[in-house]
Scaffold this active site. Structure first.
Site, short mmCIF file in Angstrom:
data_model
loop_
_atom_site.label_atom_id
_atom_site.label_comp_id
_atom_site.label_asym_id
_atom_site.label_seq_id
_atom_site.Cartn_x
_atom_site.Cartn_y
_atom_site.Cartn_z
N ARG A 58 0.93 -1.21 0.26
CA ARG A 58 -0.07 -0.16 -0.03
C ARG A 58 1.06 1.18 -0.09
O ARG A 58 0.32 2.24 -0.38
CB ARG A 58 -1.15 0.14 1.32
CG ARG A 58 -2.09 1.00 1.06
CD ARG A 58 -3.07 0.79 2.21
NE ARG A 58 -2.51 0.98 3.40
CZ ARG A 58 -2.55 0.46 4.55
NH1 ARG A 58 -3.21 -0.70 4.35
NH2 ARG A 58 -1.93 0.71 5.57
N TYR A 111 -16.45 21.38 -10.29
CA TYR A 111 -17.00 20.02 -10.68
C TYR A 111 -18.05 19.72 -9.52
O TYR A 111 -17.80 19.47 -8.45
CB TYR A 111 -15.70 19.30 -10.52
CG TYR A 111 -15.66 17.76 -10.83
CD1 TYR A 111 -16.39 17.21 -11.97
CD2 TYR A 111 -15.72 16.64 -9.83
CE1 TYR A 111 -16.62 16.05 -12.22
CE2 TYR A 111 -15.77 15.42 -10.14
CZ TYR A 111 -16.20 14.89 -11.65
OH TYR A 111 -16.32 13.67 -11.45
N ASP A 183 -8.09 22.26 -8.49
CA ASP A 183 -8.61 21.35 -9.30
C ASP A 183 -7.92 21.83 -10.51
O ASP A 183 -8.38 22.62 -11.56
CB ASP A 183 -10.06 21.00 -9.27
CG ASP A 183 -10.36 19.88 -10.17
OD1 ASP A 183 -9.44 19.55 -11.06
OD2 ASP A 183 -11.50 19.36 -10.05
N LYS A 208 -8.22 11.75 -16.86
CA LYS A 208 -8.54 12.77 -17.85
C LYS A 208 -7.22 12.57 -18.92
O LYS A 208 -7.00 11.67 -19.46
CB LYS A 208 -8.86 14.26 -17.64
CG LYS A 208 -9.99 14.27 -16.62
CD LYS A 208 -11.27 13.69 -17.41
CE LYS A 208 -12.28 13.15 -16.20
NZ LYS A 208 -12.91 14.37 -15.27
C1 LIG Z 1 -13.53 14.19 -13.86
C2 LIG Z 1 -13.09 15.11 -13.00
C3 LIG Z 1 -12.87 14.97 -11.54
C4 LIG Z 1 -13.19 13.61 -11.26
O1 LIG Z 1 -12.44 12.59 -11.63
P1 LIG Z 1 -12.60 11.12 -11.64
O2 LIG Z 1 -11.23 10.20 -12.04
O3 LIG Z 1 -13.72 10.93 -12.62
O4 LIG Z 1 -13.11 10.87 -10.11
C5 LIG Z 1 -12.58 16.08 -10.84
N1 LIG Z 1 -12.53 17.16 -11.52
C6 LIG Z 1 -12.75 17.55 -12.56
C7 LIG Z 1 -12.43 18.81 -13.17
C8 LIG Z 1 -13.02 16.48 -13.72
O5 LIG Z 1 -13.20 17.05 -14.78
#
Ligand SMILES: *Cc1c(COP(=O)(O)O)cnc(C)c1O
Length: 408
Positions: A58, A111, A183, A208
């Protein structure tokens, strides 16, 4: 890693970071270490390993460490922690930095699942949240309370793509002893100098563009040295970790990030300009495009060569939800689905007004979100052309609004 004497360019760092130097005989990529239990030859070495907290699966392994190092080098962070999703990277960071009685300033264009966490678990443990206008700038100073510990930014904002004045907000937050969490998914680790802009913790949905191929979920917390220990404590207590196979996928994605972004960006500019010429479109929300809202601020703070392929489009007030659905349904290359940042193009109807509390009345007409992928752009334009033709064929306006509630 000191490869050459001059500072390395971004694309070079992405190619070499987290790898052994040229003086080692080694494969290009680290092994994929599938592991839980680590074995030790004797008690003394077990104790040594426990001291370094590298004694159990872990805690990470060669594969996850290579990815952590590469991400730190990509964004200029002191430390990196990897989580199973982008959302868990956000929630871990907020839990680490906020305690009962603390106050959080959260951008209204965040988000949506981040907002749900503020309204759910954070509220439950006694953290209060105020949502602020993304365009508040230095005016954030007036919203700071005695107990404000975190100012959360997301720029450009989810769905509506407002560009925030990060240096202005960071200066006001730091003056009052608060930290800035971002973010940074849209920017990716290479789209801006996040820590120079004043961000203390840069969080990514690596799902992403970092993974980049829609085949794994992952989050990354990139932080300054000052906050590392606090966040790592929380990260460990929550049992956060990732698998080596996913780490290898993300590392593979990261190696080509600069090259992929260049292609996404080039096509996205073409698509954004084309959309803007359609009579049904009132506004295209793509900050890298001159004339788009937020472009001037974007140009100041972001790196033009690493813009991405995610944008919004706002329709004229007389365009109906049904017409937009006809457009979306008619496209063949743009997939209908959540997430973005993979090689493929995506399209979604959006309705930000349904979960905003500041300026929600600004977004009352149908909207789209598009992710421009790596397909040839003339094919994408032909696909959109067919979509708009389908939209134009719907004669009778049907005025009802029943958008998807949660758009990701
Ligand atoms: C998709 C996304 C997230 C979350 O990511 P996951 O891997 O799907 O949990 C957080 N912030 C933004 C801006 C996103 O587009």
């Amino acid at each position: 890693m000191n490869l050459v004497d001059s500072p390395l360019q971004t694309a070079t760092r992405l190619t070499h970071a987290g790898r052994k130097g040229k003086d080692h005989a080694a494969f290009v990529n680290p092994s994929v270490v599938r592991a839980s239990t680590m074995l030790f030859p004797d008690v003394a070495s077990l104790k040594d390993a426990c001291g370094t907290r590298r004694a159990y699966g872990r805690h990470g392994n060669e594969t996850t460490q290579a990815l952590e190092q590469a991400l730190c080098a990509a964004e200029g962070a002191a430390a990196c922690m990897l989580t199973p999703s982008g959302l868990s990277a956000i929630t871990t960071t907020l839990l680490a930095l906020l305690q009962p009685g603390d106050h959080l300033l959260m951008v209204d264009t965040v988000y949506d699942p981040t907002r749900l966490f503020c309204e759910g678990m954070l509220k439950q443990i006694g953290v209060t949240t105020t949502y602020y206008d993304p365009l508040v700038g230095r005016g954030i100073a007036e919203l700071m309370q005695f107990n404000t510990k975190v100012v959360f930014v997301e720029s450009p904002g989810s769905l509506t793509f407002e560009v925030q004045d990060i240096p202005g907000i960071a200066a006001a937050a730091h003056a009052r002893g608060a930290v800035v969490v971002s973010d940074s998914t849209w920017a990716t680790p290479i789209g801006w100098d996040s820590f120079e802009l004043g961000i203390d913790v840069s969080v990514h949905a690596a799902t992403k563009y970092i993974v980049g191929h829609s085949d794994a979920l992952m989050g990354a917390i990139l932080t300054t040295a000052a906050l590392e220990e606090r966040i790592r404590n929380c990260y460990r207590q929550l049992g956060m970790t990732i698998g080596a196979d996913d780490a290898a996928l993300a590392l593979r994605g990261l190696r080509t990030l600069a090259a992929r972004l260049a292609a996404h960006r080039e096509s996205a500019h073409v698509v954004a300009r084309w959309l803007q010429e359609q009579p049904e479109v009132a506004e295209v929300l793509y900050p890298p495009m001159p004339g788009s809202p937020g472009h001037e601020l974007w140009k100041r703070d972001f790196k033009a060569e690493y813009a991405c392929g995610l944008m919004g489009a706002v329709f004229r007030a007389d365009i109906t939800e049904q017409q937009v659905a006809a457009l979306i349904d008619r496209t063949r290359l743009f997939g209908i689905g959540f997430s973005w940042g993979g090689f493929e193009s995506l399209i979604l109807p959006t309705n930000p007004a349904s979960y905003r509390t500041v300026n929600a009345d600004k977004w009352q007409t149908p909207m789209l979100r598009l992710h421009v992928g790596l397909e040839a752009v003339q094919d994408l334009l032909a696909d959109l052309e067919q979509g708009f033709a389908a939209l134009r064929k719907i004669p009778e306006p049907v005025r009802e609004r029943s958008y998807l509630k949660a758009v990701i």
